[in-house]
Design a protein around this motif. Structure first.
Motif, mmCIF file in Angstrom:
data_model
loop_
_atom_site.group_PDB
_atom_site.id
_atom_site.type_symbol
_atom_site.label_atom_id
_atom_site.label_comp_id
_atom_site.label_asym_id
_atom_site.label_seq_id
_atom_site.Cartn_x
_atom_site.Cartn_y
_atom_site.Cartn_z
ATOM 1 N N ALA A 153 4.101 0.543 6.885
ATOM 2 C CA ALA A 153 3.882 0.803 7.965
ATOM 3 C C ALA A 153 4.334 0.046 9.121
ATOM 4 C CB ALA A 153 2.410 0.231 8.234
ATOM 5 N N HIS A 172 -3.175 11.897 3.296
ATOM 6 C CA HIS A 172 -2.710 10.872 2.405
ATOM 7 C C HIS A 172 -1.190 10.909 2.296
ATOM 8 C CE1 HIS A 172 -6.088 7.683 2.664
ATOM 9 N NE2 HIS A 172 -5.905 7.422 3.565
ATOM 10 N N PRO A 175 -5.357 4.175 -6.627
ATOM 11 C CA PRO A 175 -6.058 4.369 -5.586
ATOM 12 C C PRO A 175 -7.930 4.062 -5.423
ATOM 13 C CG PRO A 175 -5.629 6.095 -4.900
ATOM 14 C CD PRO A 175 -5.084 6.158 -5.964
ATOM 15 N N LEU A 227 7.119 2.103 11.551
ATOM 16 C CA LEU A 227 6.309 1.931 13.222
ATOM 17 C C LEU A 227 7.415 1.559 14.265
ATOM 18 C CD1 LEU A 227 2.820 1.174 13.170
ATOM 19 C CD2 LEU A 227 3.457 3.566 13.528
ATOM 20 N N MET A 250 -7.987 -2.398 2.395
ATOM 21 C CA MET A 250 -7.086 -2.454 2.779
ATOM 22 C C MET A 250 -6.087 -3.511 3.524
ATOM 23 S SD MET A 250 -3.882 -0.786 2.595
ATOM 24 C CE MET A 250 -3.948 0.527 1.453
ATOM 25 N N TRP A 302 1.654 -2.239 3.974
ATOM 26 C CA TRP A 302 1.692 -3.184 5.310
ATOM 27 C C TRP A 302 3.431 -3.241 5.702
ATOM 28 C CZ3 TRP A 302 -1.877 -1.687 8.643
ATOM 29 C CH2 TRP A 302 -2.948 -2.015 8.485
ATOM 30 N N HIS A 326 -4.489 9.231 12.244
ATOM 31 C CA HIS A 326 -4.879 8.164 10.357
ATOM 32 C C HIS A 326 -5.249 6.828 10.846
ATOM 33 C CE1 HIS A 326 -4.225 5.960 6.778
ATOM 34 N NE2 HIS A 326 -3.480 5.334 7.363
ATOM 35 N N ILE A 327 -4.624 6.301 12.182
ATOM 36 C CA ILE A 327 -5.065 4.905 12.772
ATOM 37 C C ILE A 327 -6.088 4.737 13.247
ATOM 38 C CG2 ILE A 327 -4.804 3.383 14.417
ATOM 39 C CD1 ILE A 327 -1.186 3.557 13.873
ATOM 40 N N ALA A 361 -8.625 5.117 11.036
ATOM 41 C CA ALA A 361 -9.431 4.054 10.827
ATOM 42 C C ALA A 361 -10.153 3.143 11.057
ATOM 43 C CB ALA A 361 -8.216 3.205 9.997
ATOM 44 N N VAL A 375 -13.628 1.218 4.616
ATOM 45 C CA VAL A 375 -12.463 1.624 4.562
ATOM 46 C C VAL A 375 -11.153 1.247 4.905
ATOM 47 C CG1 VAL A 375 -11.403 3.409 5.679
ATOM 48 C CG2 VAL A 375 -13.125 4.032 3.766
ATOM 49 N N LEU A 376 -11.493 -0.386 6.325
ATOM 50 C CA LEU A 376 -10.646 -1.100 6.957
ATOM 51 C C LEU A 376 -10.455 -2.030 6.066
ATOM 52 C CD1 LEU A 376 -7.448 -0.816 9.188
ATOM 53 C CD2 LEU A 376 -10.051 -1.507 10.990
ATOM 54 N N MET A 434 6.751 10.476 4.280
ATOM 55 C CA MET A 434 8.163 9.367 4.283
ATOM 56 C C MET A 434 9.012 9.222 3.174
ATOM 57 S SD MET A 434 5.295 5.953 3.512
ATOM 58 C CE MET A 434 3.471 6.787 2.957
ATOM 59 N N MET A 478 -13.126 7.330 -2.909
ATOM 60 C CA MET A 478 -13.860 7.249 -1.203
ATOM 61 C C MET A 478 -14.998 7.503 -1.115
ATOM 62 S SD MET A 478 -11.327 8.986 1.009
ATOM 63 C CE MET A 478 -9.166 9.685 0.729
ATOM 64 N N ARG A 530 6.223 2.643 -4.363
ATOM 65 C CA ARG A 530 4.919 2.564 -4.040
ATOM 66 C C ARG A 530 3.596 3.757 -4.664
ATOM 67 N NH1 ARG A 530 3.100 2.876 1.883
ATOM 68 N NH2 ARG A 530 0.764 3.511 1.739
ATOM 69 N N TYR A 557 -8.485 -1.505 -2.219
ATOM 70 C CA TYR A 557 -7.223 -2.051 -2.873
ATOM 71 C C TYR A 557 -6.618 -3.467 -2.939
ATOM 72 C CZ TYR A 557 -6.592 2.622 -0.851
ATOM 73 O OH TYR A 557 -6.636 3.576 -0.394
HETATM 74 C C1 HEM Z 1 -1.749 0.371 12.951
HETATM 75 C C2 HEM Z 1 -1.354 1.175 11.142
HETATM 76 C C3 HEM Z 1 -2.530 1.685 10.095
HETATM 77 C C4 HEM Z 1 -3.372 0.882 9.846
HETATM 78 C C5 HEM Z 1 -4.773 0.810 10.966
HETATM 79 C C6 HEM Z 1 -3.501 1.784 8.569
HETATM 80 C C7 HEM Z 1 -5.153 1.813 8.146
HETATM 81 C C8 HEM Z 1 -5.340 2.837 6.263
HETATM 82 C C9 HEM Z 1 -6.259 2.327 5.864
HETATM 83 C C10 HEM Z 1 -7.721 1.128 6.395
HETATM 84 C C11 HEM Z 1 -5.488 2.590 4.745
HETATM 85 C C12 HEM Z 1 -7.533 2.973 3.449
HETATM 86 C C13 HEM Z 1 -7.677 4.123 3.417
HETATM 87 C C14 HEM Z 1 -9.166 4.282 2.030
HETATM 88 O O1 HEM Z 1 -9.449 3.268 2.172
HETATM 89 O O2 HEM Z 1 -8.670 5.604 1.874
HETATM 90 C C15 HEM Z 1 -5.040 3.452 4.609
HETATM 91 C C16 HEM Z 1 -4.337 4.130 3.652
HETATM 92 C C17 HEM Z 1 -2.891 4.855 3.434
HETATM 93 N N1 HEM Z 1 -1.908 4.714 4.869
HETATM 94 FE FE1 HEM Z 1 -2.535 3.280 6.609
HETATM 95 N N2 HEM Z 1 -2.748 2.274 8.203
HETATM 96 C C18 HEM Z 1 -1.512 2.093 8.964
HETATM 97 C C19 HEM Z 1 -0.384 2.972 9.262
HETATM 98 C C20 HEM Z 1 0.084 3.405 8.339
HETATM 99 C C21 HEM Z 1 1.446 3.971 7.869
HETATM 100 C C22 HEM Z 1 2.574 3.755 9.347
HETATM 101 C C23 HEM Z 1 2.111 4.436 6.786
HETATM 102 C C24 HEM Z 1 2.645 5.272 6.706
HETATM 103 C C25 HEM Z 1 3.148 6.344 7.272
HETATM 104 C C26 HEM Z 1 0.573 4.378 6.172
HETATM 105 C C27 HEM Z 1 0.325 5.768 4.977
HETATM 106 C C28 HEM Z 1 -0.996 5.407 4.122
HETATM 107 C C29 HEM Z 1 -1.000 6.195 3.248
HETATM 108 C C30 HEM Z 1 -0.345 6.995 2.183
HETATM 109 C C31 HEM Z 1 -2.481 5.556 2.488
HETATM 110 C C32 HEM Z 1 -3.178 5.759 1.342
HETATM 111 C C33 HEM Z 1 -2.881 5.070 0.401
HETATM 112 C C34 HEM Z 1 -3.019 5.980 -0.742
HETATM 113 O O3 HEM Z 1 -4.534 5.980 -1.465
HETATM 114 O O4 HEM Z 1 -2.259 6.083 -1.968
HETATM 115 N N3 HEM Z 1 -0.466 3.660 7.272
HETATM 116 N N4 HEM Z 1 -4.478 2.890 5.882
#
Ligand code: HEM
Ligand code: HEM
Length: 181
Positions: free
Chosen positions: A22, A93, A74, A26, A177, A19, A158-159, A162, A173-174, A100, A77, A65, A10
């Motif tokens: 997020a 996702h 993006p 939260l 981002m 972020w 999701h978390i 990750a 993956v983590l 959202m 994978m 976004r 990313y």
């Molecule tokens: C501590 C909290 C969070 C962590 C550790 C986290 C981690 C990640 C990671 C690592 C990715 C990348 C996934 C990939 O590479 O395919 C990602 C993508 C994404 N996250 Fe989070 N996330 C968090 C919170 C949130 C929140 C609160 C939301 C919204 C409701 C969110 C929505 C998304 C979405 C929609 C994607 C996909 C992005 C895209 O490819 O378009 N995340 N997240």
């Protein structure tokens, strides 16, 4: 770090939007659960106003976004992920994006049918297009709550996913981002 996403990581814009949103989301979940449990009066309604203002900010950032995601798609994978796993990640996702959008929309409908106002960070009031209606107010308030509870469940997955990628599968993956490659 490039502004745009590349085929394996990313870019800065997507990371910043992820972020910032997020943290806002939260925060909105905690605020929403807290404010609804408060007795009517002060500070409950001030917290409602704060919740609604931040929530409308989420809506604006979501539009940015989604447009940016079209301009800069993006990364793919990791190839180490199986077909089913990739499908689950895409579905997850998509659910997050849908929720959202659905939360600000049902929140707005709740405000409009409740005959309340919605201030956008004190800059202007968002026009309320529907007239007061008790039944629809109840309906959208309940729908908003159910979607928010659903979001908490999807976010736990999701978390969890990750963290699993980072500590168990030990892939990128983590890191892609966050600040790494
Ligand atoms: C501590 C909290 C969070 C962590 C550790 C986290 C981690 C990640 C990671 C690592 C990715 C990348 C996934 C990939 O590479 O395919 C990602 C993508 C994404 N996250 Fe989070 N996330 C968090 C919170 C949130 C929140 C609160 C939301 C919204 C409701 C969110 C929505 C998304 C979405 C929609 C994607 C996909 C992005 C895209 O490819 O378009 N995340 N997240
Ligand atoms: C992504 C954005 C949002 C999230 C994550 C979110 C989350 C929540 C949560 C967790 C609750 C508590 C539900 C309950 O326990 O009953 C809640 C309640 C509420 N939210 Fe949101 N919200 C968001 C956006 C908005 C927006 C934009 C508005 C208004 C314009 C709004 C208006 C309300 C109202 C009025 C309630 C109280 C409903 C009731 O009285 O039962 N929310 N929200």
């Amino acid at each position: 770090m490039s502004l745009r996403n590349t085929h394996n990581t990313y870019g800065a814009v997507a990371k910043l939007l992820h972020w910032v949103m997020a943290m806002m989301i939260l925060g909105l979940i905690c605020l929403g659960l807290y404010m609804t449990s408060e007795p009517d009066g002060d500070p409950k309604w001030a917290l409602y106003d704060l919740h609604k203002t931040i929530g409308s900010g989420v809506f604006v950032l979501l539009v940015v976004r989604v447009v940016w995601r079209k301009i800069s798609p993006p990364p793919g994978m990791p190839v180490t992920m199986g077909r089913l796993e990739q499908l689950a990640a895409h579905a997850g996702h998509a659910m997050l994006y849908l929720m959202m959008l659905a939360l600000p929309v049902t929140g707005y409908l709740d405000s409009s049918y409740g005959g309340y106002h919605l201030s956008f960070f004190g800059l202007f009031d968002v026009p309320m297009i529907f007239d007061k209606d008790e039944v629809l107010l109840e309906f959208y308030a309940a729908t908003h709550s159910y979607i928010a509870y659903g979001l908490i469940a999807v976010l736990a997955a999701h978390i969890g996913a990750a963290l699993k990628h980072h500590f168990i599968t030990k892939d990128d993956v983590l890191r892609r981002m966050t600040v790494g490659r």
